[in-house]
Design a protein around this motif. Structure first.
Motif, PDB file in Angstrom:
ATOM      1  N   LYS A 306      32.039  50.184  37.728  1.00  0.00           N
ATOM      2  CA  LYS A 306      30.894  49.566  37.722  1.00  0.00           C
ATOM      3  C   LYS A 306      29.590  50.622  37.368  1.00  0.00           C
ATOM      4  CE  LYS A 306      32.106  46.277  41.528  1.00  0.00           C
ATOM      5  NZ  LYS A 306      31.597  46.183  43.058  1.00  0.00           N
ATOM      6  N   GLY A 307      30.112  51.737  36.812  1.00  0.00           N
ATOM      7  CA  GLY A 307      29.341  52.755  36.515  1.00  0.00           C
ATOM      8  C   GLY A 307      28.361  52.206  35.215  1.00  0.00           C
ATOM      9  N   GLU A 308      27.116  52.587  35.235  1.00  0.00           N
ATOM     10  CA  GLU A 308      26.292  52.063  34.167  1.00  0.00           C
ATOM     11  C   GLU A 308      26.758  52.425  32.777  1.00  0.00           C
ATOM     12  OE1 GLU A 308      23.644  49.807  34.255  1.00  0.00           O
ATOM     13  OE2 GLU A 308      24.305  50.043  36.494  1.00  0.00           O
ATOM     14  N   LEU A 309      27.177  53.451  32.503  1.00  0.00           N
ATOM     15  CA  LEU A 309      27.848  53.966  31.287  1.00  0.00           C
ATOM     16  C   LEU A 309      28.902  53.172  30.707  1.00  0.00           C
ATOM     17  CD1 LEU A 309      27.628  55.986  28.763  1.00  0.00           C
ATOM     18  CD2 LEU A 309      29.123  57.337  30.085  1.00  0.00           C
ATOM     19  N   ALA A 310      30.064  52.805  31.749  1.00  0.00           N
ATOM     20  CA  ALA A 310      31.046  51.999  31.308  1.00  0.00           C
ATOM     21  C   ALA A 310      30.629  50.549  31.163  1.00  0.00           C
ATOM     22  CB  ALA A 310      32.095  51.973  32.877  1.00  0.00           C
ATOM     23  N   LYS A 311      29.763  50.026  32.070  1.00  0.00           N
ATOM     24  CA  LYS A 311      28.982  48.618  31.649  1.00  0.00           C
ATOM     25  C   LYS A 311      28.558  48.454  30.397  1.00  0.00           C
ATOM     26  CE  LYS A 311      26.467  46.574  34.710  1.00  0.00           C
ATOM     27  NZ  LYS A 311      25.542  46.345  35.989  1.00  0.00           N
ATOM     28  N   ASP A 347      40.610  38.797  35.716  1.00  0.00           N
ATOM     29  CA  ASP A 347      39.739  37.585  35.518  1.00  0.00           C
ATOM     30  C   ASP A 347      38.528  37.531  36.200  1.00  0.00           C
ATOM     31  OD1 ASP A 347      41.612  36.714  33.983  1.00  0.00           O
ATOM     32  OD2 ASP A 347      42.748  35.382  35.430  1.00  0.00           O
ATOM     33  N   ASP A 348      38.273  38.494  37.125  1.00  0.00           N
ATOM     34  CA  ASP A 348      36.887  38.442  37.878  1.00  0.00           C
ATOM     35  C   ASP A 348      36.010  39.813  37.937  1.00  0.00           C
ATOM     36  OD1 ASP A 348      37.781  36.138  39.409  1.00  0.00           O
ATOM     37  OD2 ASP A 348      39.342  37.532  40.486  1.00  0.00           O
ATOM     38  N   ARG A 349      36.473  40.993  37.212  1.00  0.00           N
ATOM     39  CA  ARG A 349      35.753  41.976  37.152  1.00  0.00           C
ATOM     40  C   ARG A 349      34.683  42.044  36.373  1.00  0.00           C
ATOM     41  NH1 ARG A 349      40.944  46.129  38.256  1.00  0.00           N
ATOM     42  NH2 ARG A 349      40.436  46.445  40.381  1.00  0.00           N
ATOM     43  N   TYR A 350      35.053  41.357  35.364  1.00  0.00           N
ATOM     44  CA  TYR A 350      33.610  41.145  34.370  1.00  0.00           C
ATOM     45  C   TYR A 350      32.518  40.466  35.046  1.00  0.00           C
ATOM     46  CZ  TYR A 350      30.939  40.153  30.304  1.00  0.00           C
ATOM     47  OH  TYR A 350      29.822  40.360  29.416  1.00  0.00           O
ATOM     48  N   GLY A 351      32.710  39.539  35.849  1.00  0.00           N
ATOM     49  CA  GLY A 351      31.646  38.797  36.708  1.00  0.00           C
ATOM     50  C   GLY A 351      31.191  39.826  37.645  1.00  0.00           C
ATOM     51  N   GLU A 352      31.790  40.700  38.168  1.00  0.00           N
ATOM     52  CA  GLU A 352      31.292  41.604  39.007  1.00  0.00           C
ATOM     53  C   GLU A 352      30.245  42.613  38.510  1.00  0.00           C
ATOM     54  OE1 GLU A 352      34.637  43.502  40.865  1.00  0.00           O
ATOM     55  OE2 GLU A 352      35.492  41.709  42.041  1.00  0.00           O
ATOM     56  N   LEU A 353      30.844  42.991  37.291  1.00  0.00           N
ATOM     57  CA  LEU A 353      30.041  43.961  36.489  1.00  0.00           C
ATOM     58  C   LEU A 353      28.727  43.127  36.062  1.00  0.00           C
ATOM     59  CD1 LEU A 353      32.609  45.660  34.272  1.00  0.00           C
ATOM     60  CD2 LEU A 353      31.273  46.474  35.874  1.00  0.00           C
ATOM     61  N   PHE A 354      28.784  41.739  35.719  1.00  0.00           N
ATOM     62  CA  PHE A 354      27.504  41.048  35.055  1.00  0.00           C
ATOM     63  C   PHE A 354      27.498  39.800  35.664  1.00  0.00           C
ATOM     64  CE2 PHE A 354      29.655  43.702  31.670  1.00  0.00           C
ATOM     65  CZ  PHE A 354      28.426  44.300  31.190  1.00  0.00           C
ATOM     66  N   PRO A 355      27.105  39.761  36.892  1.00  0.00           N
ATOM     67  CA  PRO A 355      26.904  38.547  37.867  1.00  0.00           C
ATOM     68  C   PRO A 355      26.206  37.495  37.311  1.00  0.00           C
ATOM     69  CG  PRO A 355      25.816  40.414  38.678  1.00  0.00           C
ATOM     70  CD  PRO A 355      26.578  40.956  37.512  1.00  0.00           C
ATOM     71  N   LYS A 356      25.167  38.013  36.464  1.00  0.00           N
ATOM     72  CA  LYS A 356      24.057  36.514  35.800  1.00  0.00           C
ATOM     73  C   LYS A 356      24.757  36.072  34.877  1.00  0.00           C
ATOM     74  CE  LYS A 356      19.936  39.205  37.717  1.00  0.00           C
ATOM     75  NZ  LYS A 356      18.888  39.745  37.157  1.00  0.00           N
ATOM     76  N   GLU A 357      25.954  36.640  34.018  1.00  0.00           N
ATOM     77  CA  GLU A 357      26.300  35.655  32.969  1.00  0.00           C
ATOM     78  C   GLU A 357      27.071  34.571  33.221  1.00  0.00           C
ATOM     79  OE1 GLU A 357      28.342  37.874  29.871  1.00  0.00           O
ATOM     80  OE2 GLU A 357      26.859  39.486  29.836  1.00  0.00           O
ATOM     81  N   ASP A 358      27.079  33.581  32.435  1.00  0.00           N
ATOM     82  CA  ASP A 358      27.770  32.315  32.576  1.00  0.00           C
ATOM     83  C   ASP A 358      29.311  32.833  32.735  1.00  0.00           C
ATOM     84  OD1 ASP A 358      29.117  29.818  32.291  1.00  0.00           O
ATOM     85  OD2 ASP A 358      27.710  29.117  30.739  1.00  0.00           O
ATOM     86  N   LYS A 359      30.144  32.001  33.461  1.00  0.00           N
ATOM     87  CA  LYS A 359      31.395  32.409  33.976  1.00  0.00           C
ATOM     88  C   LYS A 359      32.190  32.078  32.625  1.00  0.00           C
ATOM     89  CE  LYS A 359      35.137  31.852  37.163  1.00  0.00           C
ATOM     90  NZ  LYS A 359      35.492  31.369  38.758  1.00  0.00           N
ATOM     91  N   ASN A 360      31.753  31.008  31.963  1.00  0.00           N
ATOM     92  CA  ASN A 360      32.655  30.658  30.710  1.00  0.00           C
ATOM     93  C   ASN A 360      32.464  31.699  29.654  1.00  0.00           C
ATOM     94  OD1 ASN A 360      33.529  28.246  31.546  1.00  0.00           O
ATOM     95  ND2 ASN A 360      31.693  27.073  30.978  1.00  0.00           N
ATOM     96  N   SER A 361      31.378  32.467  29.849  1.00  0.00           N
ATOM     97  CA  SER A 361      31.309  33.621  28.486  1.00  0.00           C
ATOM     98  C   SER A 361      32.250  35.111  29.088  1.00  0.00           C
ATOM     99  CB  SER A 361      29.809  34.051  28.335  1.00  0.00           C
ATOM    100  OG  SER A 361      29.311  34.511  29.408  1.00  0.00           O
TER     101      SER A 361
END
Length: 417
Positions: A306-311, A347-361
């Motif tokens: 979850k670090g900003e650099l990793a994101k 399948d879930d960590r991307y959503g934790e990093l970017f919670p505002k993004e559409d799940k389909n993306s």
């Protein structure tokens, strides 16, 4: 060599962007590539989103699982047949034996074999014996072979991958004498990595000076302090594997490496080829997707999601790396590391990093696997079991693809979620 030529007690390294080496020890159950001057541009990560409420039918999943198992077995058997009598592997034309032996050996460890047990224990034993043979031991601890003309000016790749392989073996070894030999070699290898690191002062945007240190094709003592991103990632992953096995890793070495990767990150989130080569200025347009993918793999492999650099790195890779779209520059190196970090994403960590993004993306392992597994299986030579279309040779291509296809086994800590 360029592509065109083809945790033990908890140890915490504090860094505002990335705490790369905070980890617990995990005892398992029992480049090489210089990412060269060409940059992959104009490509977009494009995996079709699954139809809502309709994942792969179970029979389709079972069929893919069976195909993967068959493909892996064929590939491992090919590596078994092509291992030299003395235990090493090499790329086409006898090139890069240290790197090839390490990567091929890792494939058998991922299968579940060890020095003492498993279908391919003989192959693991022969590879380790080759690494530890008297004629390869060097007082400095260097694992790369400076006597080999294909390694003499690129030996840090072999040293990094070799350290990772021996560390992975050491974590499984129970024989006292063999453990002592491996421990001695690994401690010296880690010491060599530390001495080989470059050292520079970098001024951050807020005006603070920090020490940064990467690695080049050869030791900093031999190359006037030149650094290069892909070699740096190889050493960082090697140090993590060593730390997983209980080998002490200096905090200063890691701190400088983390600062190096941050200094090499552009505003767009990609990692550049070389800090020295860019005079310490990471500018938009200089990014290398393969090196950026490797940086994410090292970050995620150390439990840092979850670090900003990793994101920034993740987002850059998602937008700039194509999947199963045919051959692109540095694709084997790129896929090797990209697959590792997408597997850890699950399948879930991307959503934790970017919670505002559409799940389909979201960038997810399931979607990635559905795209990359069939692509790899279909490109395998059905007669020999090898992958033959790589730029460096069949051993490298086969080892990379077998690594990707075996990630879900989760046996080696270096590749675990």
């Amino acid at each position: 060599m360029g592509v065109s030529d083809l945790p033990i007690p908890r140890l915490t390294f504090n860094h505002p962007c990335l705490n790369m080496f905070e980890m617990e020890s995990q005892m398992p159950r029992n480049w090489l590539l210089a990412v060269g001057a060409t940059v992959v541009v104009g490509v977009v990560f494009a995996i079709p989103a699954p139809v809502p409420a309709a994942p792969l039918a179970q029979e389709k999943k079972d069929d893919l699982k069976k195909r993967v198992e068959e493909s892996v077995e064929k590939g491992l058997e090919w590596l078994k047949r092509t291992q030299a009598q003395d235990g090493h592997w090499e790329a086409q034309g006898g090139q890069y034996p240290t790197t090839m032996t390490a990567l091929a050996g890792m494939c058998f460890l991922m299968e579940g074999s060890t020095l003492k047990e498993g279908k391919y224990s003989d192959q693991v034993q022969k590879a380790v014996t080759w690494f530890l043979s008297a004629n390869r031991q060097q007082p400095t601890g260097l694992l790369g072979d400076v006597r080999n003309p294909t390694e003499s000016q690129r030996y840090m790749y072999g040293h990094g991958f070799g350290t990772m392989f021996l560390a992975s073996v050491y974590g499984e070894e129970e024989d006292k004498d063999q453990r002592e030999k491996l421990e001695k070699a690994l401690k010296k290898a880690v010491e060599f990595i530390g001495k080989a690191q470059t050292s520079k002062k970098h001024r951050k945007p807020e005006g603070k000076d920090v020490d940064v240190g990467g690695w080049g094709y050869v030791s900093a003592t031999d190359n006037s302090n030149f650094d290069e991103g892909s070699v740096t990632i190889t050493q960082v992953q090697a140090l993590r594997a060593a730390r997983n096995a209980g080998i002490p890793v200096p905090k200063e070495t890691i701190d400088k490496a983390v600062a190096y990767l941050e200094a090499c990150t552009t505003p767009k989130g990609g990692v550049i080829y070389s800090y020295a080569g860019s005079n310490g200025n990471a500018l938009n347009g200089q990014e290398r997707p393969p090196i950026t993918a490797a940086a994410v793999a090292c970050s995620f492999g150390a439990g840092q999601y979850k670090g900003e650099l990793a994101k920034k790195w993740v987002k850059f890779c998602k937008d700039n790396i194509p999947v199963a779209k045919g051959r692109v520059n540095h694709d084997e190196y790129q896929s090797y590391y990209f697959s590792q970090f997408v597997y850890i994403l699950g399948d879930d960590r991307y959503g934790e990093l970017f919670p505002k993004e559409d799940k389909n993306s979201w960038l997810t392992w399931s979607k990635y696997k559905e795209a990359i597994y069939p692509y790899l299986i279909d490109s395998q030579d059905k007669n020999s079991g090898a992958w033959t279309s790589g730029y460096i040779g069949q051993v490298f291509s086969t080892a990379v693809n077998l690594t990707i296809l075996q990630l879900e086994k989760g046996i080696l800590p270096i590749y675990q979620r």
